[in-house]
Design an enzyme around this catalytic site. Sequence first.
Site, PDB file in Angstrom:
ATOM      1  N   SER A   1       0.853  -1.185   0.000  1.00  0.00           N
ATOM      2  CA  SER A   1       0.000   0.000   0.000  1.00  0.00           C
ATOM      3  C   SER A   1       0.888   1.234   0.000  1.00  0.00           C
ATOM      4  O   SER A   1       1.662   1.454   0.941  1.00  0.00           O
ATOM      5  CB  SER A   1      -0.889   0.005   1.247  1.00  0.00           C
ATOM      6  OG  SER A   1      -1.361   1.306   1.469  1.00  0.00           O
TER       7      SER A   1
ATOM      8  N   HIS B   1      -1.240  -1.419  -4.249  1.00  0.00           N
ATOM      9  CA  HIS B   1      -2.506  -1.061  -3.589  1.00  0.00           C
ATOM     10  C   HIS B   1      -2.558   0.458  -3.405  1.00  0.00           C
ATOM     11  O   HIS B   1      -1.682   1.054  -2.780  1.00  0.00           O
ATOM     12  CB  HIS B   1      -2.588  -1.789  -2.253  1.00  0.00           C
ATOM     13  CG  HIS B   1      -3.908  -1.660  -1.553  1.00  0.00           C
ATOM     14  ND1 HIS B   1      -5.033  -2.356  -1.939  1.00  0.00           N
ATOM     15  CD2 HIS B   1      -4.283  -0.916  -0.478  1.00  0.00           C
ATOM     16  CE1 HIS B   1      -6.040  -2.054  -1.127  1.00  0.00           C
ATOM     17  NE2 HIS B   1      -5.617  -1.172  -0.241  1.00  0.00           N
TER      18      HIS B   1
ATOM     19  N   ASP C   1      -4.723   3.497  -2.034  1.00  0.00           N
ATOM     20  CA  ASP C   1      -5.806   3.821  -1.101  1.00  0.00           C
ATOM     21  C   ASP C   1      -6.369   5.215  -1.354  1.00  0.00           C
ATOM     22  O   ASP C   1      -5.660   6.208  -1.235  1.00  0.00           O
ATOM     23  CB  ASP C   1      -5.278   3.754   0.334  1.00  0.00           C
ATOM     24  CG  ASP C   1      -5.098   2.326   0.815  1.00  0.00           C
ATOM     25  OD1 ASP C   1      -6.054   1.545   0.714  1.00  0.00           O
ATOM     26  OD2 ASP C   1      -3.989   2.004   1.290  1.00  0.00           O
TER      27      ASP C   1
ATOM     28  N   MET D   1      -9.054   7.963  -0.092  1.00  0.00           N
ATOM     29  CA  MET D   1      -9.903   8.328   1.057  1.00  0.00           C
ATOM     30  C   MET D   1     -10.457   9.740   0.862  1.00  0.00           C
ATOM     31  O   MET D   1      -9.745  10.623   0.375  1.00  0.00           O
ATOM     32  CB  MET D   1      -9.080   8.291   2.349  1.00  0.00           C
ATOM     33  CG  MET D   1      -8.394   6.973   2.600  1.00  0.00           C
ATOM     34  SD  MET D   1      -7.634   6.933   4.238  1.00  0.00           S
ATOM     35  CE  MET D   1      -6.716   5.387   4.132  1.00  0.00           C
TER      36      MET D   1
ATOM     37  N   HIS E   1      -8.462   1.032  -3.924  1.00  0.00           N
ATOM     38  CA  HIS E   1      -9.375   0.767  -2.813  1.00  0.00           C
ATOM     39  C   HIS E   1     -10.091   2.080  -2.515  1.00  0.00           C
ATOM     40  O   HIS E   1      -9.497   3.003  -1.957  1.00  0.00           O
ATOM     41  CB  HIS E   1      -8.525   0.274  -1.617  1.00  0.00           C
ATOM     42  CG  HIS E   1      -9.310   0.045  -0.364  1.00  0.00           C
ATOM     43  ND1 HIS E   1      -8.683  -0.148   0.859  1.00  0.00           N
ATOM     44  CD2 HIS E   1     -10.644  -0.027  -0.122  1.00  0.00           C
ATOM     45  CE1 HIS E   1      -9.604  -0.339   1.791  1.00  0.00           C
ATOM     46  NE2 HIS E   1     -10.798  -0.256   1.225  1.00  0.00           N
TER      47      HIS E   1
ATOM     48  N   MET F   1     -12.227   4.247  -0.514  1.00  0.00           N
ATOM     49  CA  MET F   1     -12.847   4.468   0.802  1.00  0.00           C
ATOM     50  C   MET F   1     -13.542   5.814   0.736  1.00  0.00           C
ATOM     51  O   MET F   1     -13.111   6.803   1.337  1.00  0.00           O
ATOM     52  CB  MET F   1     -11.767   4.424   1.897  1.00  0.00           C
ATOM     53  CG  MET F   1     -11.247   3.018   2.140  1.00  0.00           C
ATOM     54  SD  MET F   1      -9.661   3.003   2.988  1.00  0.00           S
ATOM     55  CE  MET F   1      -8.567   3.218   1.605  1.00  0.00           C
TER      56      MET F   1
ATOM     57  N   GLY G   1      -8.881   3.769   7.164  1.00  0.00           N
ATOM     58  CA  GLY G   1      -8.635   5.186   7.418  1.00  0.00           C
ATOM     59  C   GLY G   1      -7.162   5.501   7.633  1.00  0.00           C
ATOM     60  O   GLY G   1      -6.710   6.582   7.286  1.00  0.00           O
TER      61      GLY G   1
ATOM     62  N   GLY H   1      -2.925   3.801   7.951  1.00  0.00           N
ATOM     63  CA  GLY H   1      -1.965   2.707   7.924  1.00  0.00           C
ATOM     64  C   GLY H   1      -1.439   2.473   9.333  1.00  0.00           C
ATOM     65  O   GLY H   1      -1.690   3.267  10.252  1.00  0.00           O
ATOM     66  N   GLY H   2      -0.746   1.385   9.516  1.00  0.00           N
ATOM     67  CA  GLY H   2      -0.054   1.132  10.775  1.00  0.00           C
ATOM     68  C   GLY H   2      -0.913   0.697  11.947  1.00  0.00           C
ATOM     69  O   GLY H   2      -0.466   0.757  13.091  1.00  0.00           O
TER      70      GLY H   2
ATOM     71  N   ASP I   1      -6.579  -6.731   3.997  1.00  0.00           N
ATOM     72  CA  ASP I   1      -5.953  -5.410   4.121  1.00  0.00           C
ATOM     73  C   ASP I   1      -5.987  -4.914   5.569  1.00  0.00           C
ATOM     74  O   ASP I   1      -7.069  -4.713   6.129  1.00  0.00           O
ATOM     75  CB  ASP I   1      -6.736  -4.442   3.210  1.00  0.00           C
ATOM     76  CG  ASP I   1      -6.164  -3.042   3.150  1.00  0.00           C
ATOM     77  OD1 ASP I   1      -5.092  -2.796   3.735  1.00  0.00           O
ATOM     78  OD2 ASP I   1      -6.808  -2.191   2.493  1.00  0.00           O
ATOM     79  N   GLY I   2      -4.795  -4.712   6.143  1.00  0.00           N
ATOM     80  CA  GLY I   2      -4.697  -4.051   7.444  1.00  0.00           C
ATOM     81  C   GLY I   2      -3.964  -4.852   8.498  1.00  0.00           C
ATOM     82  O   GLY I   2      -4.378  -5.945   8.868  1.00  0.00           O
ATOM     83  N   GLY I   3      -2.836  -4.319   8.945  1.00  0.00           N
ATOM     84  CA  GLY I   3      -2.121  -4.922  10.069  1.00  0.00           C
ATOM     85  C   GLY I   3      -1.384  -6.215   9.744  1.00  0.00           C
ATOM     86  O   GLY I   3      -1.146  -7.026  10.634  1.00  0.00           O
TER      87      GLY I   3
ATOM     88  N   GLY J   1       1.221  -2.177   4.149  1.00  0.00           N
ATOM     89  CA  GLY J   1       1.704  -0.805   4.046  1.00  0.00           C
ATOM     90  C   GLY J   1       2.919  -0.581   4.909  1.00  0.00           C
ATOM     91  O   GLY J   1       4.059  -0.560   4.431  1.00  0.00           O
ATOM     92  N   SER J   2       2.695  -0.458   6.217  1.00  0.00           N
ATOM     93  CA  SER J   2       3.817  -0.156   7.114  1.00  0.00           C
ATOM     94  C   SER J   2       4.847  -1.285   7.154  1.00  0.00           C
ATOM     95  O   SER J   2       6.039  -1.031   7.302  1.00  0.00           O
ATOM     96  CB  SER J   2       3.306   0.172   8.517  1.00  0.00           C
ATOM     97  OG  SER J   2       2.354  -0.766   8.922  1.00  0.00           O
TER      98      SER J   2
HETATM   99  C1  DX5 Z   1      -6.251   1.318   5.654  1.00  0.00           C
HETATM  100  C2  DX5 Z   1      -5.829   1.076   4.237  1.00  0.00           C
HETATM  101  C3  DX5 Z   1      -4.728   0.101   4.125  1.00  0.00           C
HETATM  102  C4  DX5 Z   1      -3.457   0.513   4.815  1.00  0.00           C
HETATM  103  C5  DX5 Z   1      -2.735  -0.725   5.225  1.00  0.00           C
HETATM  104  O1  DX5 Z   1      -7.353   2.127   5.677  1.00  0.00           O
HETATM  105  O2  DX5 Z   1      -6.923   0.579   3.489  1.00  0.00           O
HETATM  106  O3  DX5 Z   1      -4.492  -0.281   2.786  1.00  0.00           O
HETATM  107  O4  DX5 Z   1      -2.628   1.301   4.020  1.00  0.00           O
HETATM  108  O5  DX5 Z   1      -1.649  -0.370   5.993  1.00  0.00           O
HETATM  109  P1  DX5 Z   1      -0.979  -1.344   7.064  1.00  0.00           P
HETATM  110  O6  DX5 Z   1      -0.454  -2.533   6.284  1.00  0.00           O
HETATM  111  O7  DX5 Z   1       0.082  -0.516   7.666  1.00  0.00           O
HETATM  112  O8  DX5 Z   1      -2.046  -1.765   8.034  1.00  0.00           O
HETATM  113 ZN    ZN Z   2      -6.496  -0.353   1.505  1.00  0.00          ZN
END
Ligand code: DX5
Ligand code: ZN
Length: 220
Positions: free
Chosen positions: A7, A32, A34, A36, A65, A67, A141, A143-144, A174-176, A196-197
């Site tokens: 991401s 990916h 994102d 928003m 993605h 959002m 919303g 990352g991390g 997606d996420g964490g 992402g992170s």
């Molecule tokens: C969160 C995003 C993710 C985010 C993932 O709202 O949709 O794509 O960037 O980041 P990590 O991998 O750090 O959770």
């Molecule tokens: Zn995403």
Amino acid sequence: MFEIAPSILSADFTRLGKEIAEIEKGGATVLHFDVMDGRFVPNLTVGIPVLKSVRKFTKMTIDCHLMIVEPSKYAVEFVKAGADMVSVHVEADVHLQRTLMAIREAGGKAGIAINPATPLIALEEALPYADFILLMSVNPGFGGQKFIPTSLDKLKRLRRMIDERGLSTRIEIDGGIDAANIHEIVEAGAEIIVAGSAVFGGGKPAEAVTELLEKGTVWA
Ligand code: DX5
Ligand code: ZN
């Protein structure tokens, strides 16, 4: 087989081209992206102009993605601007089937994104019209954030739901996700792993992608 989808939300946007070249070198195949709007989620990111630049720069699969509220207004615009995959949130679209068909007709792969607290049954009727499901394992919303532990069981149930219907819908998560939990996530049936992170946080994106690919590999 699974793919890593870094991401770019966690990338350094002043050197985005270099970051993309790095993740490709590490073995990433999906990018990916994102989007928003500050309404569906409490944050703002990038949109069409950045997507167009990224499209010119890379041949990777670009996965947008969305959002955003009223995603049907913009989904096709993202395909036209170069997205290969576009996901819209089931919580955001009251005419989801129509939006999915519009994405497909424009030449994109259509995805349904689903928040952690939304039950899987909300996907049921639209499942045949989706090329992939984007299962959120954090509240979107930022990352991390930390992986929500109940997402693993939800992932297994989604795998079953798709297999029982004989569908070829792919599962993206997606996420964490990081090197410590990717193995069980792949084992549970996820095919596209967003990170992402875990990819950009340590300053060595190529190495981080390669490590995720190694750690995620499920030996038969
Ligand atoms: C969160 C995003 C993710 C985010 C993932 O709202 O949709 O794509 O960037 O980041 P990590 O991998 O750090 O959770
Ligand atoms: Zn995403």
